[in-house]
Design a protein around this motif. Structure first.
Motif, PDB file in Angstrom:
ATOM      1  N   TRP A  10     -24.185  11.021   1.716  1.00  0.00           N
ATOM      2  CA  TRP A  10     -24.845   9.870   1.101  1.00  0.00           C
ATOM      3  C   TRP A  10     -23.601   8.711   0.614  1.00  0.00           C
ATOM      4  O   TRP A  10     -24.041   7.716   0.473  1.00  0.00           O
ATOM      5  N   LEU A  11     -22.445   9.103   0.195  1.00  0.00           N
ATOM      6  CA  LEU A  11     -21.534   8.250  -0.363  1.00  0.00           C
ATOM      7  C   LEU A  11     -20.967   7.198   0.721  1.00  0.00           C
ATOM      8  O   LEU A  11     -20.429   6.337   0.434  1.00  0.00           O
ATOM      9  N   ALA A  12     -21.103   7.577   2.010  1.00  0.00           N
ATOM     10  CA  ALA A  12     -20.381   6.904   3.034  1.00  0.00           C
ATOM     11  C   ALA A  12     -21.295   6.534   4.314  1.00  0.00           C
ATOM     12  O   ALA A  12     -21.085   7.279   5.188  1.00  0.00           O
ATOM     13  N   PRO A  13     -22.585   6.167   3.903  1.00  0.00           N
ATOM     14  CA  PRO A  13     -23.367   5.754   5.043  1.00  0.00           C
ATOM     15  C   PRO A  13     -22.725   4.974   6.185  1.00  0.00           C
ATOM     16  O   PRO A  13     -23.137   4.983   7.456  1.00  0.00           O
ATOM     17  N   ALA A  14     -21.656   4.097   6.201  1.00  0.00           N
ATOM     18  CA  ALA A  14     -21.068   3.324   7.228  1.00  0.00           C
ATOM     19  C   ALA A  14     -19.602   3.955   7.812  1.00  0.00           C
ATOM     20  O   ALA A  14     -19.058   3.183   8.315  1.00  0.00           O
ATOM     21  N   GLY A  15     -19.427   5.210   7.411  1.00  0.00           N
ATOM     22  CA  GLY A  15     -18.147   5.760   7.550  1.00  0.00           C
ATOM     23  C   GLY A  15     -17.154   5.873   6.520  1.00  0.00           C
ATOM     24  O   GLY A  15     -16.987   5.002   5.669  1.00  0.00           O
ATOM     25  N   ALA A  16     -16.274   6.909   6.646  1.00  0.00           N
ATOM     26  CA  ALA A  16     -15.719   6.980   5.440  1.00  0.00           C
ATOM     27  C   ALA A  16     -14.147   6.784   5.683  1.00  0.00           C
ATOM     28  O   ALA A  16     -13.197   6.693   4.632  1.00  0.00           O
ATOM     29  N   ASP A  17     -13.853   6.504   6.861  1.00  0.00           N
ATOM     30  CA  ASP A  17     -12.368   6.108   7.269  1.00  0.00           C
ATOM     31  C   ASP A  17     -11.529   5.195   6.428  1.00  0.00           C
ATOM     32  O   ASP A  17     -10.801   5.285   5.856  1.00  0.00           O
ATOM     33  N   SER A  18     -12.321   3.893   6.593  1.00  0.00           N
ATOM     34  CA  SER A  18     -11.792   2.794   6.028  1.00  0.00           C
ATOM     35  C   SER A  18     -11.694   2.756   4.147  1.00  0.00           C
ATOM     36  O   SER A  18     -10.980   2.513   3.822  1.00  0.00           O
ATOM     37  N   ALA A  19     -12.719   3.673   3.974  1.00  0.00           N
ATOM     38  CA  ALA A  19     -12.926   3.897   2.454  1.00  0.00           C
ATOM     39  C   ALA A  19     -11.661   4.805   2.019  1.00  0.00           C
ATOM     40  O   ALA A  19     -11.041   4.684   0.862  1.00  0.00           O
ATOM     41  N   ILE A  20     -11.440   5.679   2.636  1.00  0.00           N
ATOM     42  CA  ILE A  20     -10.297   6.532   2.340  1.00  0.00           C
ATOM     43  C   ILE A  20      -9.019   5.828   2.226  1.00  0.00           C
ATOM     44  O   ILE A  20      -8.166   5.925   1.481  1.00  0.00           O
ATOM     45  N   LYS A  21      -8.565   4.905   3.473  1.00  0.00           N
ATOM     46  CA  LYS A  21      -7.479   4.062   3.191  1.00  0.00           C
ATOM     47  C   LYS A  21      -7.286   3.267   2.083  1.00  0.00           C
ATOM     48  O   LYS A  21      -6.376   3.104   1.001  1.00  0.00           O
ATOM     49  N   LEU A  22      -8.472   2.623   1.651  1.00  0.00           N
ATOM     50  CA  LEU A  22      -8.701   1.713   0.301  1.00  0.00           C
ATOM     51  C   LEU A  22      -8.437   2.682  -0.860  1.00  0.00           C
ATOM     52  O   LEU A  22      -7.710   2.122  -1.767  1.00  0.00           O
ATOM     53  N   ALA A  23      -8.951   3.820  -1.182  1.00  0.00           N
ATOM     54  CA  ALA A  23      -9.101   4.541  -2.024  1.00  0.00           C
ATOM     55  C   ALA A  23      -7.629   5.193  -2.071  1.00  0.00           C
ATOM     56  O   ALA A  23      -7.096   5.032  -3.324  1.00  0.00           O
ATOM     57  N   ALA A  24      -6.921   5.561  -1.113  1.00  0.00           N
ATOM     58  CA  ALA A  24      -5.813   6.266  -1.206  1.00  0.00           C
ATOM     59  C   ALA A  24      -4.794   4.916  -1.655  1.00  0.00           C
ATOM     60  O   ALA A  24      -3.484   5.322  -2.383  1.00  0.00           O
ATOM     61  N   LEU A  25      -4.946   3.802  -1.244  1.00  0.00           N
ATOM     62  CA  LEU A  25      -4.149   2.591  -1.477  1.00  0.00           C
ATOM     63  C   LEU A  25      -4.151   2.360  -3.158  1.00  0.00           C
ATOM     64  O   LEU A  25      -3.208   1.950  -3.507  1.00  0.00           O
ATOM     65  N   ALA A  26      -5.224   2.548  -3.494  1.00  0.00           N
ATOM     66  CA  ALA A  26      -5.505   2.078  -5.202  1.00  0.00           C
ATOM     67  C   ALA A  26      -4.790   3.196  -5.897  1.00  0.00           C
ATOM     68  O   ALA A  26      -3.995   2.699  -6.893  1.00  0.00           O
ATOM     69  N   ALA A  27      -4.895   4.585  -5.502  1.00  0.00           N
ATOM     70  CA  ALA A  27      -4.122   5.492  -6.149  1.00  0.00           C
ATOM     71  C   ALA A  27      -2.403   5.199  -5.996  1.00  0.00           C
ATOM     72  O   ALA A  27      -1.741   5.394  -6.942  1.00  0.00           O
ATOM     73  N   PHE A  28      -2.087   5.017  -4.747  1.00  0.00           N
ATOM     74  CA  PHE A  28      -0.672   4.803  -4.648  1.00  0.00           C
ATOM     75  C   PHE A  28      -0.060   3.461  -5.373  1.00  0.00           C
ATOM     76  O   PHE A  28       0.910   3.733  -5.893  1.00  0.00           O
ATOM     77  N   ALA A  29      -0.835   2.484  -5.258  1.00  0.00           N
ATOM     78  CA  ALA A  29      -0.368   1.321  -5.918  1.00  0.00           C
ATOM     79  C   ALA A  29      -0.135   1.527  -7.545  1.00  0.00           C
ATOM     80  O   ALA A  29       0.685   0.951  -8.031  1.00  0.00           O
ATOM     81  N   THR A  30      -1.408   2.095  -8.052  1.00  0.00           N
ATOM     82  CA  THR A  30      -1.175   2.272  -9.608  1.00  0.00           C
ATOM     83  C   THR A  30      -0.379   3.381  -9.890  1.00  0.00           C
ATOM     84  O   THR A  30       0.479   3.050 -10.799  1.00  0.00           O
ATOM     85  N   THR A  31      -0.038   4.290  -9.131  1.00  0.00           N
ATOM     86  CA  THR A  31       0.946   5.259  -9.489  1.00  0.00           C
ATOM     87  C   THR A  31       2.429   4.787  -9.350  1.00  0.00           C
ATOM     88  O   THR A  31       3.049   4.938 -10.619  1.00  0.00           O
ATOM     89  N   TRP A  32       2.694   3.929  -8.492  1.00  0.00           N
ATOM     90  CA  TRP A  32       4.086   3.755  -8.180  1.00  0.00           C
ATOM     91  C   TRP A  32       4.314   2.289  -9.059  1.00  0.00           C
ATOM     92  O   TRP A  32       5.289   2.069  -9.466  1.00  0.00           O
ATOM     93  N   TYR A  33       3.286   1.427  -9.370  1.00  0.00           N
ATOM     94  CA  TYR A  33       3.246   0.399 -10.390  1.00  0.00           C
ATOM     95  C   TYR A  33       3.638   1.026 -11.854  1.00  0.00           C
ATOM     96  O   TYR A  33       4.625   0.567 -12.649  1.00  0.00           O
ATOM     97  N   THR A  34       2.867   2.150 -12.086  1.00  0.00           N
ATOM     98  CA  THR A  34       3.362   2.891 -13.402  1.00  0.00           C
ATOM     99  C   THR A  34       4.800   3.524 -13.493  1.00  0.00           C
ATOM    100  O   THR A  34       5.556   3.134 -14.416  1.00  0.00           O
ATOM    101  N   ILE A  35       4.931   3.852 -12.227  1.00  0.00           N
ATOM    102  CA  ILE A  35       6.535   4.419 -12.063  1.00  0.00           C
ATOM    103  C   ILE A  35       7.531   3.366 -12.360  1.00  0.00           C
ATOM    104  O   ILE A  35       8.421   3.497 -13.019  1.00  0.00           O
ATOM    105  N   ALA A  36       7.315   2.167 -11.894  1.00  0.00           N
ATOM    106  CA  ALA A  36       8.179   1.200 -11.754  1.00  0.00           C
ATOM    107  C   ALA A  36       8.189   0.558 -13.117  1.00  0.00           C
ATOM    108  O   ALA A  36       9.274   0.140 -13.606  1.00  0.00           O
ATOM    109  N   ALA A  37       6.980   0.550 -13.815  1.00  0.00           N
ATOM    110  CA  ALA A  37       7.045   0.034 -15.250  1.00  0.00           C
ATOM    111  C   ALA A  37       7.648   0.872 -16.289  1.00  0.00           C
ATOM    112  O   ALA A  37       8.487   0.316 -17.044  1.00  0.00           O
ATOM    113  N   MET A  38       7.704   2.143 -16.143  1.00  0.00           N
ATOM    114  CA  MET A  38       8.324   3.137 -16.871  1.00  0.00           C
ATOM    115  C   MET A  38       9.817   3.108 -16.901  1.00  0.00           C
ATOM    116  O   MET A  38      10.472   3.148 -17.494  1.00  0.00           O
TER     117      MET A  38
END
Length: 608
Positions: free
Chosen positions: A94-122
């Protein structure tokens, strides 16, 4: 003769027949890497990322995520959930009626960008990567793995057209039928026997309540970010997370439910907004909240002029100033030339009426112009208003507005013995001055929303839309273009004047500098127009969301100093590049910018 069929979920293939992605990893392995990386990212958020608490947020505690770790946890959880949904896990489809592949890319990009931004800031603040604990390295590797796996997934066809609550009943019926056909095709393409079944009515209402609660949590978290790094991480996670939900079709699905239960949605939305002051321990963030509501209400009034009638008004903030000055003059201020103190309802109605009169006086001689010419005239009116009130100081003109000093010491509102300047307790909760004004402004916003909804659904609203789409054709069909546009101009001015009457009491002082075309602090004409375009022209929720973002982001980006407006402008350029129809557009405007979304339906009916 052969028939070519295309479904929104059919993945792209190369000449060898294999699925293609940006990374040369088989899609089934990439999907497993993305899902596993998301799970590992969630686990890493419960580990210590650094040994010192010098970095804000205290990322030194095991078993308790803090600061940016919470945002990384959210990104990893979204990646894992969409990954499991792509496997057809029962209850998650029910969470992905239009397909999950593109959503996986954007969610993974959110986690990646926030993590490595935190590492760079630290690393920048603490003096190098040596200050990272194993949890930080695990998070970096996990998010990188999830991103690589997500990038191996194939690209998808455009998603089905979003549901538009502003459509007529027949348009909604046609759209629902087309959407059901698309979902059925997608289900068979994905290898399932049938799409996810519809929810019962009580479950749909629960979904709406959950969505509104989530919106309140996100807004409260964003407005309450205590340090700069956390707000930047919030923007990254919230932006990519919303994009992931939109790509998955979840946003369209919730929009369809809110349109189906419109009354429940409206009541729930304002109940969630009314709960905001009770979530704050002091008046600091309620201050931002009330200014956002003032900005949003004025933007919604401008949406009548720009979004429905298609009139480019660059001096709209002047009507806000007319209402504010009118209310200030009759509210008992010692700086006012009139020894008069009217009750709030009288000053508010007077501010709206005077602004409406100015709207008619300005619109009558100018609304026969179109396009850029009208924009230039309205821009001139905004500047004339500012210069006029600046010169009414008793020296350059009559002593009415006190010139550059403005009208100050405007007293707090007192309605039926309720003093908005004092703290009040309700059920164990204490709300202070700005929280009181927040609730009052919320009622004003409700009035403006009802007026907008009724106007857009009326005969005059349809005439506005006809003028916006093609004025020449509308005139040929018998619509009195001048009269219709003048009504839009007058109504928009009245709503701005109504909001201005509250703004005068909130700010204590009204000065000419507050009503420039472009000013560092919104609201001003440039930011108001940007809020309408950014949020979505012609909708109710669009300008409200756009105004909230345009007020909150500059307030939180002050640490950038001279680069604040540069970063803000760059973000707007990127948004207009990738989503020119706005964050919450109606279906008509989305098709204007993304006509290829209809291509699969057309191709499926074509014969070769």
């Amino acid at each position: 003769m052969t028939t070519q069929t295309t479904t929104p979920q059919t993945p792209a293939k190369d000449t060898a027949g294999a699925n293609t992605g940006l990374v040369a990893i088989p899609p089934h392995i990439g999907r497993a890497l993305a899902t596993g990386g998301g799970v590992l990212t969630v686990v890493s958020a419960f580990l210590a990322w650094t040994w010192t608490s010098a970095f804000p947020g205290d990322l030194t505690v095991y078993g308790y995520p803090g600061g940016l770790q919470v945002l990384v946890l959210i990104g990893g959880a979204l990646t894992a959930l969409f990954g499991l949904a792509s496997y057809g896990v029962k209850g998650l489809r029910w969470l992905a009626p239009a397909g999950a592949d593109s959503a996986i890319k954007l969610a993974a990009l959110a986690a990646f960008a926030t993590t490595w931004y935190t590492i760079a800031a630290m690393s920048a603040q603490l003096g190098g990567l040596a200050n990272l604990e194993p949890g930080g390295w695990i998070a970096g590797i996990a998010t990188l793995t999830a991103l690589l796996g997500a990038l191996s997934l194939p690209f998808e066809r455009p998603a089905p057209d979003p549901f538009d609550p502003d459509d007529s009943s027949w348009e909604q019926f046609r759209h629902k039928a087309r959407h059901q056909r698309t979902v059925v095709k997608a289900a068979f393409a994905a290898g399932t026997s049938k799409p996810a079944r519809e929810l019962p009515a009580f479950a749909e209402i629960l979904v709406i309540v959950a969505a509104l609660t989530l919106g309140l949590i996100v807004f409260t978290y964003g407005i309450g970010t205590e340090y700069d790094e956390l707000f930047v991480g919030f923007l990254v996670t919230a932006g990519f997370g919303f994009a992931a939900a939109a790509k998955a079709g979840l946003v369209n699905r919730v929009s369809a439910l809110t349109s189906k239960h419109r009354t429940v949605t409206m009541v729930g939305a304002f109940a969630a907004a009314a709960a905001f002051p009770f979530t704050q321990s002091d008046d600091q963030y309620a201050t931002i909240g009330v200014y956002i509501l003032i900005f949003a209400t004025v933007a919604l009034g401008l949406n009548i002029v720009v979004g429905l009638a298609g009139l480019l008004d660059l001096g709209y903030v002047a009507f806000l100033g007319v209402g504010a000055y009118t209310a200030a003059m009759v509210s008992g201020s010692p700086s006012s030339p009139f020894d008069l103190q009217l009750p709030f309802w009288a000053s508010a109605l007077l501010g709206a009426a005077v602004a409406m009169v100015f709207g008619v006086l300005i619109g009558a001689p100018t609304l026969r112009l179109r396009g850029d010419y009208l924009a230039i005239v309205t821009l001139g009116f905004g500047e004339i208003f500012r210069i006029t009130v600046l010169n009414m100081d008793g020296t350059s003109g009559p002593d009415i507005t006190n010139g550059s000093n403005g009208i100050s010491s405007i007293p707090n509102l007192n309605i039926l013995g309720f003093d908005f300047g004092q703290e009040h307790s309700f059920g164990g909760f204490t709300i202070a001055r700005f929280a009181n004004y927040f609730l009052l402004m919320l009622l004003i916003t409700l009035v403006v929303v009802v007026v907008f909804r009724r106007s857009s659904d009326s005969r005059i609203g349809r005439a506005w839309i006809a003028i916006r789409e093609d004025e020449t054709a509308a005139l040929a069909m018998g619509i009195n273009g001048f009269r219709v546009k003048l009504i839009a101009f007058a109504l928009g001015a009245a709503l701005a004047g109504l909001a201005g009457s509250v703004q005068a009491h909130v700010t204590y002082t009204v000065t000419p500098e507050q009503y420039q075309f472009a000013h560092v602090v919104p609201p001003n004409s440039a930011f108001l127009l940007a809020a309408v375009v950014l949020g979505g022209m012609g909708t109710i929720s669009g300008p409200l969301v756009g105004a909230a973002l345009l007020y909150l982001i500059p307030a939180k980006l002050q640490f950038l100093g001279d680069y604040q407006l540069f970063a803000f402008g760059l973000a707007l350029v990127l948004l207009m590049r990738f989503r020119p129809e706005g964050l919450i557009p109606n279906r008509r405007r989305q098709l204007e910018f993304h006509e290829e979304a209809e291509a699969p339906t057309v191709l499926s009916k074509a014969g070769a």
